[in-house]
Motif scaffolding. Structure first.
Motif, short mmCIF file in Angstrom:
data_model
loop_
_atom_site.label_atom_id
_atom_site.label_comp_id
_atom_site.label_asym_id
_atom_site.label_seq_id
_atom_site.Cartn_x
_atom_site.Cartn_y
_atom_site.Cartn_z
N ALA A 106 4.62 2.03 -9.33
CA ALA A 106 4.09 3.32 -8.88
C ALA A 106 2.56 3.30 -8.96
CB ALA A 106 4.64 4.44 -9.75
N PHE A 107 1.94 4.00 -8.01
CA PHE A 107 0.49 4.15 -8.06
C PHE A 107 0.10 5.05 -9.23
CE2 PHE A 107 0.66 2.85 -3.61
CZ PHE A 107 -0.50 2.09 -3.49
N GLU B 270 -6.05 5.05 -9.19
CA GLU B 270 -6.09 4.02 -8.16
C GLU B 270 -6.37 4.60 -6.76
OE1 GLU B 270 -3.13 0.70 -10.07
OE2 GLU B 270 -2.20 2.44 -9.10
N ALA B 271 -6.70 5.88 -6.69
CA ALA B 271 -6.94 6.53 -5.40
C ALA B 271 -8.08 5.87 -4.64
CB ALA B 271 -7.21 8.01 -5.59
N GLU B 272 -9.14 5.51 -5.32
CA GLU B 272 -10.29 4.90 -4.65
C GLU B 272 -9.90 3.54 -4.05
OE1 GLU B 272 -14.93 3.75 -5.56
OE2 GLU B 272 -13.93 5.21 -6.83
N GLU B 273 -9.17 2.77 -4.80
CA GLU B 273 -8.73 1.46 -4.32
C GLU B 273 -7.79 1.61 -3.11
OE1 GLU B 273 -6.91 -2.59 -6.37
OE2 GLU B 273 -6.54 -0.64 -7.32
N GLY C 94 -7.98 13.03 -0.32
CA GLY C 94 -6.73 12.85 0.41
C GLY C 94 -5.83 11.81 -0.23
N GLN C 95 -6.40 10.73 -0.71
CA GLN C 95 -5.61 9.68 -1.35
C GLN C 95 -5.16 10.10 -2.75
OE1 GLN C 95 -4.40 6.88 0.43
NE2 GLN C 95 -5.15 8.42 1.87
N ARG C 96 -5.98 10.88 -3.43
CA ARG C 96 -5.55 11.45 -4.72
C ARG C 96 -4.33 12.35 -4.49
NH1 ARG C 96 -11.51 12.54 -6.70
NH2 ARG C 96 -11.83 10.65 -7.91
N THR C 97 -4.41 13.17 -3.46
CA THR C 97 -3.29 14.06 -3.14
C THR C 97 -2.05 13.24 -2.80
OG1 THR C 97 -4.77 15.79 -2.35
CG2 THR C 97 -2.49 15.85 -1.54
N GLU C 98 -2.22 12.17 -2.03
CA GLU C 98 -1.11 11.29 -1.67
C GLU C 98 -0.44 10.73 -2.93
OE1 GLU C 98 1.10 8.84 1.20
OE2 GLU C 98 -0.06 10.66 1.40
N GLN D 79 -4.63 -7.77 -7.11
CA GLN D 79 -5.19 -7.23 -5.87
C GLN D 79 -4.16 -6.37 -5.14
OE1 GLN D 79 -6.48 -10.19 -3.05
NE2 GLN D 79 -7.17 -8.66 -1.58
N LEU D 80 -4.60 -5.19 -4.69
CA LEU D 80 -3.74 -4.29 -3.93
C LEU D 80 -3.61 -4.81 -2.51
CD1 LEU D 80 -2.15 -1.61 -3.83
CD2 LEU D 80 -4.29 -0.50 -3.16
#
Length: 188
Positions: free
Chosen positions: A10-11, A15-18, A46-50, A75-76
């Protein structure tokens, strides 16, 4: 979960910035394959919300979203998700995924799809996983076939992708199919 070369997990909120960097680096590459996204989607907020929405989906047993990372260096590489989980007599989820364009063609997505299917059947206690792929997406068609999915048919104008209603070839795999493949591999 660890596979031969990957870690699926799970994220984390941090890790939102990545994830945003990965999305932005693949924006043009993924545009023909994904729904049109709002401008706010491709922002840090938006990615934090995701990630927060995926966490809520996990808690509610409605969706499980996984980061795809290289084991060797963390690495992602991409994201895979089991969404639209239906319980009761169906016990089904839809599989969706994307992989960084620079890592395509090395078997990572097939390895990740196999791992997600294993999680679906062992950890999440599902009976069936389905996926839909546009007929022109040859790489994704190969991923699902190599991961043990069977073609089930064509759904016309199935999803609105990049602003156009697109046909999709539907694939499915059940726990019985998966166990049969596992037993086949154990015999070899």
């Amino acid at each position: 979960m660890l596979t031969e070369r990957l870690e699926l997990r799970a994220f984390l909120p941090e890790e939102a910035e990545e994830l945003l960097e990965l999305r932005l680096a693949n924006r043009e590459f993924l545009a023909p394959l994904e729904p049109v996204r709002s401008d706010s989607y491709l922002t840090l907020a938006g990615q934090r919300t995701e990630i927060l929405q995926s966490e809520k989906g996990r808690v509610r047993d409605q969706a499980y979203v996984y980061a795809i990372r290289l084991r060797e260096n963390g690495q992602l590489l991409g994201r895979a998700a089991l969404t639209g989980i239906a319980r009761g007599p169906f016990q089904n989820a839809s599989l969706g995924y994307f992989l960084d364009r620079t890592h395509n063609g090395h078997g990572y997505m097939t390895e990740a799809a196999r791992g997600i299917v294993e999680l679906a059947f062992t950890k999440h206690r599902l009976h069936r996983v389905q996926a839909g792929v546009m007929p022109r997406n040859a790489a994704s068609l190969r991923v699902l076939e190599k991961a043990g999915f069977r073609r089930e048919g064509l759904a016309e104008r199935y999803l609105k992708i990049n602003g156009v209603w697109e046909d999709h070839i539907l694939f499915g795999i059940t726990i019985e199919d998966w166990k049969g493949k596992e037993e086949e591999n154990d015999v070899r």
